[in-house]
Design a protein around this motif. Sequence first.
Motif, PDB file in Angstrom:
ATOM      1  N   TRP A  22       0.816  -1.205   0.000  1.00  0.00           N
ATOM      2  CA  TRP A  22       0.000   0.000   0.000  1.00  0.00           C
ATOM      3  C   TRP A  22       0.855   1.261   0.000  1.00  0.00           C
ATOM      4  N   THR A  23       1.925   1.264   0.778  1.00  0.00           N
ATOM      5  CA  THR A  23       2.800   2.436   0.821  1.00  0.00           C
ATOM      6  C   THR A  23       3.434   2.689  -0.540  1.00  0.00           C
ATOM      7  N   ALA A  24       3.941   1.630  -1.159  1.00  0.00           N
ATOM      8  CA  ALA A  24       4.568   1.775  -2.477  1.00  0.00           C
ATOM      9  C   ALA A  24       3.564   2.277  -3.510  1.00  0.00           C
ATOM     10  N   VAL A  25       2.378   1.730  -3.496  1.00  0.00           N
ATOM     11  CA  VAL A  25       1.369   2.113  -4.486  1.00  0.00           C
ATOM     12  C   VAL A  25       0.913   3.560  -4.279  1.00  0.00           C
ATOM     13  N   VAL A  26       0.735   3.979  -3.042  1.00  0.00           N
ATOM     14  CA  VAL A  26       0.310   5.360  -2.781  1.00  0.00           C
ATOM     15  C   VAL A  26       1.378   6.352  -3.243  1.00  0.00           C
ATOM     16  N   THR A  36       1.644  13.685 -14.369  1.00  0.00           N
ATOM     17  CA  THR A  36       0.643  13.915 -15.405  1.00  0.00           C
ATOM     18  C   THR A  36       0.283  15.402 -15.510  1.00  0.00           C
ATOM     19  N   VAL A  37       0.074  16.027 -14.366  1.00  0.00           N
ATOM     20  CA  VAL A  37      -0.249  17.455 -14.371  1.00  0.00           C
ATOM     21  C   VAL A  37       0.939  18.263 -14.903  1.00  0.00           C
ATOM     22  N   ALA A  38       2.142  17.910 -14.480  1.00  0.00           N
ATOM     23  CA  ALA A  38       3.330  18.620 -14.950  1.00  0.00           C
ATOM     24  C   ALA A  38       3.524  18.436 -16.453  1.00  0.00           C
ATOM     25  N   PHE A  39       3.246  17.241 -16.949  1.00  0.00           N
ATOM     26  CA  PHE A  39       3.360  16.996 -18.385  1.00  0.00           C
ATOM     27  C   PHE A  39       2.360  17.851 -19.160  1.00  0.00           C
ATOM     28  N   PHE A  40       1.141  17.967 -18.621  1.00  0.00           N
ATOM     29  CA  PHE A  40       0.108  18.771 -19.263  1.00  0.00           C
ATOM     30  C   PHE A  40       0.529  20.235 -19.370  1.00  0.00           C
ATOM     31  N   PHE A  41       1.168  20.735 -18.295  1.00  0.00           N
ATOM     32  CA  PHE A  41       1.615  22.128 -18.284  1.00  0.00           C
ATOM     33  C   PHE A  41       3.042  22.306 -18.798  1.00  0.00           C
ATOM     34  N   ALA A  42       3.645  21.252 -19.308  1.00  0.00           N
ATOM     35  CA  ALA A  42       4.983  21.272 -19.909  1.00  0.00           C
ATOM     36  C   ALA A  42       6.064  21.769 -18.955  1.00  0.00           C
ATOM     37  N   VAL A  43       6.003  21.290 -17.713  1.00  0.00           N
ATOM     38  CA  VAL A  43       7.037  21.601 -16.728  1.00  0.00           C
ATOM     39  C   VAL A  43       7.943  20.371 -16.646  1.00  0.00           C
ATOM     40  N   VAL A  44       8.960  20.381 -17.486  1.00  0.00           N
ATOM     41  CA  VAL A  44       9.770  19.197 -17.709  1.00  0.00           C
ATOM     42  C   VAL A  44      10.481  18.718 -16.445  1.00  0.00           C
ATOM     43  N   TRP A  45      11.037  19.620 -15.666  1.00  0.00           N
ATOM     44  CA  TRP A  45      11.786  19.184 -14.489  1.00  0.00           C
ATOM     45  C   TRP A  45      10.885  18.500 -13.462  1.00  0.00           C
ATOM     46  N   VAL A  46       9.625  18.910 -13.372  1.00  0.00           N
ATOM     47  CA  VAL A  46       8.693  18.262 -12.442  1.00  0.00           C
ATOM     48  C   VAL A  46       8.317  16.874 -12.961  1.00  0.00           C
ATOM     49  N   VAL A  47       8.213  16.730 -14.271  1.00  0.00           N
ATOM     50  CA  VAL A  47       7.940  15.405 -14.849  1.00  0.00           C
ATOM     51  C   VAL A  47       9.060  14.444 -14.462  1.00  0.00           C
ATOM     52  N   TRP A  48      10.307  14.892 -14.590  1.00  0.00           N
ATOM     53  CA  TRP A  48      11.437  14.023 -14.239  1.00  0.00           C
ATOM     54  C   TRP A  48      11.508  13.778 -12.731  1.00  0.00           C
ATOM     55  N   ALA A  49      11.158  14.778 -11.938  1.00  0.00           N
ATOM     56  CA  ALA A  49      11.120  14.591 -10.485  1.00  0.00           C
ATOM     57  C   ALA A  49      10.050  13.567 -10.105  1.00  0.00           C
ATOM     58  N   ALA A  50       8.920  13.604 -10.797  1.00  0.00           N
ATOM     59  CA  ALA A  50       7.855  12.636 -10.547  1.00  0.00           C
ATOM     60  C   ALA A  50       8.300  11.231 -10.950  1.00  0.00           C
ATOM     61  N   ALA A  51       9.046  11.133 -12.046  1.00  0.00           N
ATOM     62  CA  ALA A  51       9.570   9.827 -12.463  1.00  0.00           C
ATOM     63  C   ALA A  51      10.530   9.288 -11.404  1.00  0.00           C
ATOM     64  N   ALA A  52      11.343  10.164 -10.831  1.00  0.00           N
ATOM     65  CA  ALA A  52      12.247   9.743  -9.762  1.00  0.00           C
ATOM     66  C   ALA A  52      11.454   9.315  -8.529  1.00  0.00           C
ATOM     67  N   LEU A  53      10.332   9.991  -8.254  1.00  0.00           N
ATOM     68  CA  LEU A  53       9.498   9.630  -7.112  1.00  0.00           C
ATOM     69  C   LEU A  53       8.858   8.252  -7.301  1.00  0.00           C
ATOM     70  N   VAL A  54       8.568   7.877  -8.531  1.00  0.00           N
ATOM     71  CA  VAL A  54       8.069   6.527  -8.800  1.00  0.00           C
ATOM     72  C   VAL A  54       9.115   5.502  -8.369  1.00  0.00           C
ATOM     73  N   LEU A  55      10.362   5.773  -8.699  1.00  0.00           N
ATOM     74  CA  LEU A  55      11.435   4.865  -8.299  1.00  0.00           C
ATOM     75  C   LEU A  55      11.609   4.837  -6.781  1.00  0.00           C
ATOM     76  N   GLY A  57       9.189   5.196  -4.664  1.00  0.00           N
ATOM     77  CA  GLY A  57       8.093   4.336  -4.205  1.00  0.00           C
ATOM     78  C   GLY A  57       8.434   2.866  -4.316  1.00  0.00           C
ATOM     79  N   LEU A  58       9.082   2.490  -5.401  1.00  0.00           N
ATOM     80  CA  LEU A  58       9.507   1.105  -5.578  1.00  0.00           C
ATOM     81  C   LEU A  58      10.507   0.704  -4.505  1.00  0.00           C
ATOM     82  N   VAL A  59      11.480   1.558  -4.262  1.00  0.00           N
ATOM     83  CA  VAL A  59      12.504   1.262  -3.256  1.00  0.00           C
ATOM     84  C   VAL A  59      11.888   1.181  -1.860  1.00  0.00           C
TER      85      VAL A  59
END
Length: 82
Positions: A22-26, A36-55, A57-59
Amino acid sequence: MTKAAETETADDLGHGNSPAAWTAVVIMLVAFSIGTVAFFFAVVWVVWAAAALVLVGLVVGLVLKRAGYGVGGHRYVPKAHN
């Protein structure tokens, strides 16, 4: 199928239902939402930060699983299904 056979297959409902999962999924869900919101507004650094946050969550999920909070772990207490 007999009633006993149906009960045997229904007992495995707890797969992935643990504090570690549950913690990983949240964490990953929040990361995907932010990304997704950052991608919509074209804020590239936040998109990459969100991708890092996915990792992250996995860890976190793997660390909690190794700490015993995963399904079958020594600190995990499954709840009864009604």
